[in-house]
Design an enzyme around this catalytic site. Sequence first.
Site, PDB file in Angstrom:
ATOM      1  N   CYS A  81       0.867  -1.169   0.000  1.00  0.00           N
ATOM      2  CA  CYS A  81       0.000   0.000   0.000  1.00  0.00           C
ATOM      3  C   CYS A  81       0.912   1.230   0.000  1.00  0.00           C
ATOM      4  O   CYS A  81       2.105   1.132   0.281  1.00  0.00           O
ATOM      5  CB  CYS A  81      -0.892   0.001   1.236  1.00  0.00           C
ATOM      6  SG  CYS A  81       0.037   0.038   2.779  1.00  0.00           S
ATOM      7  N   GLU A 134      -0.087  -0.216  15.131  1.00  0.00           N
ATOM      8  CA  GLU A 134      -0.917   0.959  14.793  1.00  0.00           C
ATOM      9  C   GLU A 134      -1.847   1.292  15.949  1.00  0.00           C
ATOM     10  O   GLU A 134      -2.021   2.471  16.311  1.00  0.00           O
ATOM     11  CB  GLU A 134      -1.727   0.673  13.523  1.00  0.00           C
ATOM     12  CG  GLU A 134      -2.577   1.862  13.082  1.00  0.00           C
ATOM     13  CD  GLU A 134      -3.430   1.546  11.853  1.00  0.00           C
ATOM     14  OE1 GLU A 134      -2.969   0.791  10.977  1.00  0.00           O
ATOM     15  OE2 GLU A 134      -4.567   2.054  11.785  1.00  0.00           O
ATOM     16  N   SER A 191       1.439  -5.694   2.910  1.00  0.00           N
ATOM     17  CA  SER A 191       2.860  -5.725   3.271  1.00  0.00           C
ATOM     18  C   SER A 191       3.624  -6.718   2.407  1.00  0.00           C
ATOM     19  O   SER A 191       4.774  -7.027   2.699  1.00  0.00           O
ATOM     20  CB  SER A 191       3.030  -6.160   4.730  1.00  0.00           C
ATOM     21  OG  SER A 191       2.263  -5.353   5.568  1.00  0.00           O
TER      22      SER A 191
HETATM   23  S1  SF4 Z   1      -0.362   1.964   6.032  1.00  0.00           S
HETATM   24 FE1  SF4 Z   1      -2.468   1.435   6.615  1.00  0.00          FE
HETATM   25  S2  SF4 Z   1      -3.576   3.329   6.342  1.00  0.00           S
HETATM   26 FE2  SF4 Z   1      -1.695   3.574   5.227  1.00  0.00          FE
HETATM   27  S3  SF4 Z   1      -2.149   3.000   3.116  1.00  0.00           S
HETATM   28 FE3  SF4 Z   1      -1.376   1.174   4.194  1.00  0.00          FE
HETATM   29  S4  SF4 Z   1      -3.185   0.114   4.933  1.00  0.00           S
HETATM   30 FE4  SF4 Z   1      -3.794   2.199   4.413  1.00  0.00          FE
END
Ligand code: SF4
Length: 319
Positions: free
Chosen positions: A16, A129, A265
């Site tokens: 992501c 988180e 991830s």
């Molecule tokens: S770190 Fe968490 S909030 Fe940020 S883009 Fe990735 S999944 Fe979404």
Amino acid sequence: MGTVTAIRIAKRTGFCYGVREAIDKAKEARAAGKPTHTLGQVVHNEGVIRDLQDLGIRTVGTLDEVEQGAAVVIRAHGVRPEVMDRAAHRGLEVIDGTCTWVIQEQRELSKLVEEGYSIVLLGTPQHPEVVGLLGFAPDAIVVDEEGDWDRIPRRKKMALISQSTQPPWKFEKLAAFMVGRSHELKIVNTVCPVTIRRQQDTLESARDVDLMVVVGGRSSANTKELTRLCGIVGTPAVQIESVRDLGDAAAFAGATVVGVTGGTSTPIEDLHAVARRILELAGTPAAAADAAALADEAFANAATPAGRTTSLPAAAAAG
Ligand code: SF4
């Protein structure tokens, strides 16, 4: 003899943007010649951690392990505000890789505290988180599975907020549950759009294939959710951490088309290796002989800009 003839990769996979940016920031700092550390693993993926180590970027468990003046990268999950203060106090150069979405969650929480709400946070207790978020709302009640929800008290003024990677259906169900527990209920929907899209793309792929392979951390809630969603559309799914877990062709018996997806991830390179290995292990003789090219093709059909592993120019990425 194997039966698999083709692999389909889910439309949007790979890191992501939050994870990608944090990794890129660490690489950039290192490429600029700074002694660079990450506070905790930037991502729970062995290959990525090894690559960072090869570039000279160390993972540390606490700030005490970082020498004065060195750079410390805060990963996408974010940290409690005290950690930022301590790092500054110790004279470290803080490179904040907290995902912008998570920063928004932290701000929303601070606002809810100021406004006097009793806060319920849907999240996995002890997840980094969530630990970071609790630094902004220490009295928030963290709940996860439905069995936990009875712990939520009845209050006049309540607020609900979520960890970024929680499934949207769970958030909605909890919101409905909380309606009966409060007079005033404020709902701040902080489920990350990347998580939602990933789930949609996985469902879409699962409908078209005989078997899904989901690649991601064993304990990652969002990876488990992808596996569960495949089951909902009736497609069997195998969840693995990496290509090394693929040793048994029996899991693919009778499957012709296999889908591959991954958590936020999991780098796209890992999915490529998995696609190729499935074809070698369980492909028809023709597919096994052509595994590399077929994996490339599957990838070319799926890869979108969101599937990038890095935003850095090649030289900086290589360090
Ligand atoms: S770190 Fe968490 S909030 Fe940020 S883009 Fe990735 S999944 Fe979404």
